[in-house]
Design an enzyme around this catalytic site. Structure first.
Site, PDB file in Angstrom:
ATOM      1  N   GLU A   1      91.378 -36.188  -4.018  1.00 19.67           N
ATOM      2  CA  GLU A   1      90.676 -37.424  -3.555  1.00 19.67           C
ATOM      3  C   GLU A   1      91.845 -38.555  -3.582  1.00 19.67           C
ATOM      4  OE1 GLU A   1      87.876 -37.948  -6.731  1.00 19.67           O
ATOM      5  OE2 GLU A   1      86.619 -36.085  -6.070  1.00 19.67           O
TER       6      GLU A   1
ATOM      7  N   ASP B   1      77.648 -31.909  -0.440  1.00 21.77           N
ATOM      8  CA  ASP B   1      77.782 -32.670  -1.979  1.00 21.77           C
ATOM      9  C   ASP B   1      76.376 -32.334  -2.747  1.00 21.77           C
ATOM     10  OD1 ASP B   1      80.243 -33.150  -1.424  1.00 21.77           O
ATOM     11  OD2 ASP B   1      79.998 -35.424  -1.163  1.00 21.77           O
TER      12      ASP B   1
END
Length: 253
Positions: free
Chosen positions: A127, A8
């Protein structure tokens, strides 16, 4: 089964959070990518958590630097809102793009990207948060915004629109290092015929074995366990092979 390093990115930094929040700087993403490549990682996944137009050049520069000495497939997600955005990321050296928010808001983007670059390039990023046992809702904006959409229905629709792969992140498990949401993974792998990447939750080898036994997982994305040095890529591969998990054998190449 592929072993993927999930990285990330915020601005120029590799970061890590818990349930996609509480972000902490880890270091230079290019240095980590090179280390993971040298250790035998199968793929690199960059997720740009800033994902604004202003910041996009930073993730592109990271990808360009990575491709200078890292020769495994690279997937980039975050802020890809159009075919043109996807083309820009691919020109920087990425092999695949992962799209979440824009696909939810404009599902035909999945088809447009798949048609332009091939379905193998179009990764649908999902997600997921659990509503109740056996039910999960799709979220966006790093797991903050609800859609009201059932994950299984969205996965099937994304597959029908042309997605070649699904990046399945459990927001509940992400960064906690207490294991994958194996029920979620099993439900999605049963629902779609395309490859599914399990992401969110790996803290030790037992978690990999659990998710592998829960369904037909095509890849496992790891972050916490690698970034904090709990396991190396080599150790993950060696222990997986010892348990009969079908991962790539480095010594046979």
């Amino acid at each position: 089964m592929r072993l993927i390093a999930r990285m990330d990115i915020k601005s120029t930094h590799l970061i890590k959070g818990i349930q996609l929040e509480g972000l902490r700087k880890i270091g230079d993403p290019n240095e980590f990518a090179k280390k993971y490549y040298d250790d035998g990682i199968d793929e690199i996944l960059y997720m740009d958590i800033v994902a604004s137009l202003y910041e996009r050049t930073k993730i592109l520069n990271i990808v360009k630097r990575t491709t200078e000495d890292v020769f495994v497939p690279i997937t980039v997600g975050g802020g890809i809102r159009s075919v043109e955005d996807a083309a820009e990321v691919l020109r920087a050296g990425a092999d695949k793009v992962a799209i979440n928010t824009a696909a939810l808001k404009e599902p035909q983007l999945i088809s447009a990207v798949a048609k332009k670059f091939g379905s193998q390039c179009m990764v649908l990023s999902i997600e997921a948060k659990q509503n109740c046992p056996g039910s999960w809702e799709a979220y966006y904006d790093n797991g903050r915004e609800k859609t009201g959409m059932d994950v299984m229905e969205w996965a099937k629709r994304g597959c029908a629109l042309g997605a070649g792969e699904i990046l399945l992140t459990s927001v509940d498990c992400e960064g906690v290092a207490k294991g994958f949401d194996c029920h979620l993974v099993r439900a999605v792998t049963d629902a779609v015929p395309i490859p599914v990447i399990a992401s969110g939750g790996m803290g030790r080898m037992e978690h990999l074995f659990e998710v592998v036994s829960s369904g037909h997982v095509d890849a496992v994305a790891m972050a916490h366990v690698l970034h904090y040095g709990k396991l190396t890529v080599g150790e993950v591969r060696e222990q997986a092979l010892a348990k009969g998990v079908a991962v790539r054998r480095i010594d046979c190449e």
